[in-house]
Design a protein around this motif. Sequence first.
Motif, PDB file in Angstrom:
ATOM      1  N   GLN A  76     -35.409   5.112   7.479  1.00  0.00           N
ATOM      2  CA  GLN A  76     -36.407   5.336   8.561  1.00  0.00           C
ATOM      3  C   GLN A  76     -37.593   4.833   8.348  1.00  0.00           C
ATOM      4  OE1 GLN A  76     -36.293   9.817   8.957  1.00  0.00           O
ATOM      5  NE2 GLN A  76     -38.412   9.700   8.541  1.00  0.00           N
ATOM      6  N   PRO A  77     -38.228   4.217   9.287  1.00  0.00           N
ATOM      7  CA  PRO A  77     -39.319   3.795   9.239  1.00  0.00           C
ATOM      8  C   PRO A  77     -40.569   4.862   9.052  1.00  0.00           C
ATOM      9  CG  PRO A  77     -38.507   3.314  11.271  1.00  0.00           C
ATOM     10  CD  PRO A  77     -37.674   3.812  10.501  1.00  0.00           C
ATOM     11  N   ILE A  78     -41.494   4.475   8.367  1.00  0.00           N
ATOM     12  CA  ILE A  78     -42.746   5.404   8.175  1.00  0.00           C
ATOM     13  C   ILE A  78     -43.920   5.146   9.305  1.00  0.00           C
ATOM     14  CG2 ILE A  78     -44.466   6.633   6.847  1.00  0.00           C
ATOM     15  CD1 ILE A  78     -42.615   6.124   4.614  1.00  0.00           C
ATOM     16  N   PHE A  79     -44.001   6.229  10.179  1.00  0.00           N
ATOM     17  CA  PHE A  79     -44.956   6.100  11.161  1.00  0.00           C
ATOM     18  C   PHE A  79     -46.426   5.117  10.486  1.00  0.00           C
ATOM     19  CE2 PHE A  79     -48.911   7.736  13.312  1.00  0.00           C
ATOM     20  CZ  PHE A  79     -48.745   7.194  14.719  1.00  0.00           C
ATOM     21  N   ASP A  80     -46.781   4.234  11.233  1.00  0.00           N
ATOM     22  CA  ASP A  80     -47.772   3.086  10.737  1.00  0.00           C
ATOM     23  C   ASP A  80     -49.096   3.728  10.456  1.00  0.00           C
ATOM     24  OD1 ASP A  80     -46.206   1.159  11.067  1.00  0.00           O
ATOM     25  OD2 ASP A  80     -47.005   0.559  13.159  1.00  0.00           O
ATOM     26  N   GLY A  81     -49.528   4.965  11.228  1.00  0.00           N
ATOM     27  CA  GLY A  81     -50.691   5.622  11.036  1.00  0.00           C
ATOM     28  C   GLY A  81     -50.736   6.585   9.787  1.00  0.00           C
ATOM     29  N   ALA A  82     -49.558   6.806   9.236  1.00  0.00           N
ATOM     30  CA  ALA A  82     -49.607   7.610   7.875  1.00  0.00           C
ATOM     31  C   ALA A  82     -49.788   6.629   6.663  1.00  0.00           C
ATOM     32  CB  ALA A  82     -48.273   8.254   8.053  1.00  0.00           C
ATOM     33  N   VAL A  83     -49.386   5.344   6.868  1.00  0.00           N
ATOM     34  CA  VAL A  83     -49.303   4.431   5.814  1.00  0.00           C
ATOM     35  C   VAL A  83     -50.389   3.096   6.244  1.00  0.00           C
ATOM     36  CG1 VAL A  83     -47.211   4.818   4.945  1.00  0.00           C
ATOM     37  CG2 VAL A  83     -47.245   3.186   6.837  1.00  0.00           C
ATOM     38  N   ASN A  84     -51.410   3.582   6.869  1.00  0.00           N
ATOM     39  CA  ASN A  84     -52.358   2.312   6.960  1.00  0.00           C
ATOM     40  C   ASN A  84     -51.784   1.274   7.739  1.00  0.00           C
ATOM     41  OD1 ASN A  84     -54.815   4.108   6.491  1.00  0.00           O
ATOM     42  ND2 ASN A  84     -54.070   3.588   4.118  1.00  0.00           N
ATOM     43  N   ASN A  85     -50.689   1.228   8.496  1.00  0.00           N
ATOM     44  CA  ASN A  85     -50.286   0.243   9.056  1.00  0.00           C
ATOM     45  C   ASN A  85     -49.499  -0.840   8.035  1.00  0.00           C
ATOM     46  OD1 ASN A  85     -50.792   0.903  12.022  1.00  0.00           O
ATOM     47  ND2 ASN A  85     -52.909   0.071  11.471  1.00  0.00           N
ATOM     48  N   GLN A  86     -48.976  -0.388   7.107  1.00  0.00           N
ATOM     49  CA  GLN A  86     -48.626  -1.187   6.050  1.00  0.00           C
ATOM     50  C   GLN A  86     -46.952  -0.765   6.267  1.00  0.00           C
ATOM     51  OE1 GLN A  86     -49.354  -2.971   3.496  1.00  0.00           O
ATOM     52  NE2 GLN A  86     -47.412  -3.529   2.984  1.00  0.00           N
ATOM     53  N   LEU A  87     -46.256  -1.738   6.458  1.00  0.00           N
ATOM     54  CA  LEU A  87     -44.462  -1.678   6.889  1.00  0.00           C
ATOM     55  C   LEU A  87     -44.010  -0.847   5.580  1.00  0.00           C
ATOM     56  CD1 LEU A  87     -42.208  -2.262   8.625  1.00  0.00           C
ATOM     57  CD2 LEU A  87     -42.108  -4.395   7.600  1.00  0.00           C
ATOM     58  N   SER A  88     -43.469   0.225   5.828  1.00  0.00           N
ATOM     59  CA  SER A  88     -43.006   1.073   4.921  1.00  0.00           C
ATOM     60  C   SER A  88     -42.021   1.947   5.434  1.00  0.00           C
ATOM     61  CB  SER A  88     -44.072   2.373   4.354  1.00  0.00           C
ATOM     62  OG  SER A  88     -45.217   1.529   3.706  1.00  0.00           O
ATOM     63  N   PHE A  89     -40.841   2.208   4.490  1.00  0.00           N
ATOM     64  CA  PHE A  89     -39.672   2.898   4.869  1.00  0.00           C
ATOM     65  C   PHE A  89     -39.326   4.024   3.792  1.00  0.00           C
ATOM     66  CE2 PHE A  89     -38.370  -1.490   6.244  1.00  0.00           C
ATOM     67  CZ  PHE A  89     -38.791  -1.518   7.689  1.00  0.00           C
ATOM     68  N   LEU A  90     -38.767   5.043   4.557  1.00  0.00           N
ATOM     69  CA  LEU A  90     -37.912   6.163   3.526  1.00  0.00           C
ATOM     70  C   LEU A  90     -36.554   6.015   3.481  1.00  0.00           C
ATOM     71  CD1 LEU A  90     -38.070   8.931   2.122  1.00  0.00           C
ATOM     72  CD2 LEU A  90     -37.723   9.994   4.396  1.00  0.00           C
ATOM     73  N   ILE A  91     -36.093   5.873   2.243  1.00  0.00           N
ATOM     74  CA  ILE A  91     -34.708   5.721   2.144  1.00  0.00           C
ATOM     75  C   ILE A  91     -34.246   6.828   1.298  1.00  0.00           C
ATOM     76  CG2 ILE A  91     -33.066   4.345   1.139  1.00  0.00           C
ATOM     77  CD1 ILE A  91     -34.993   1.897   1.071  1.00  0.00           C
ATOM     78  N   GLN A  92     -33.155   7.566   1.884  1.00  0.00           N
ATOM     79  CA  GLN A  92     -32.288   8.384   1.120  1.00  0.00           C
ATOM     80  C   GLN A  92     -31.006   8.196   0.675  1.00  0.00           C
ATOM     81  OE1 GLN A  92     -33.355  11.476   4.237  1.00  0.00           O
ATOM     82  NE2 GLN A  92     -34.532  12.458   2.674  1.00  0.00           N
ATOM     83  N   VAL A  93     -30.537   8.574  -0.555  1.00  0.00           N
ATOM     84  CA  VAL A  93     -29.252   8.267  -0.843  1.00  0.00           C
ATOM     85  C   VAL A  93     -28.525   9.324  -1.681  1.00  0.00           C
ATOM     86  CG1 VAL A  93     -28.099   6.363  -2.685  1.00  0.00           C
ATOM     87  CG2 VAL A  93     -30.200   5.700  -1.474  1.00  0.00           C
ATOM     88  N   SER A  94     -27.260   9.395  -1.635  1.00  0.00           N
ATOM     89  CA  SER A  94     -26.552  10.412  -2.243  1.00  0.00           C
ATOM     90  C   SER A  94     -25.351   9.755  -2.988  1.00  0.00           C
ATOM     91  CB  SER A  94     -26.179  11.478  -1.666  1.00  0.00           C
ATOM     92  OG  SER A  94     -25.105  11.256  -0.339  1.00  0.00           O
ATOM     93  N   GLY A  95     -24.604   9.901  -3.975  1.00  0.00           N
ATOM     94  CA  GLY A  95     -23.634   9.524  -4.563  1.00  0.00           C
ATOM     95  C   GLY A  95     -23.183  10.095  -5.899  1.00  0.00           C
TER      96      GLY A  95
END
Length: 139
Positions: A76-95
Amino acid sequence: MSISKSKIDQACRVAEEFTKLYYESTDKRRHLISRLYLDTGILTWNGNGLTGNERIQKFYIELPSSDHTISTLDAQPIFDGAVNNQLSFLIQVSGTVKYQDKPPKSFQQSFVITAQGDKWKIVTDCFRLQEPLTSTDKN
């Protein structure tokens, strides 16, 4: 404060590409793993923390050889205001991961990645083997 569908779709595409590169590097090219982290990247591996891409690479090089198999992948993308408008994503993996001749173990891993030019870099990485609590862990 809403996040567009196109950003969500982008997060999913990037997560697929990034995790493929990450686990191939972890399993086959550990000597290059530092390139995937910010210079100030943070790794928490089973509760043990490291900071800095060179220290993280040294840590991975010292681990037994591994073979990761991915079961689930979410992003999911991280809300722009939380990361100073830097394009950032949260990735969750299991395996599952198999270390040398040990039986496979389940794992979960979460990344925050951010765009650096045309590359994605890991800001934070939290890895945890999924093992049952022992009686001493329950206290």
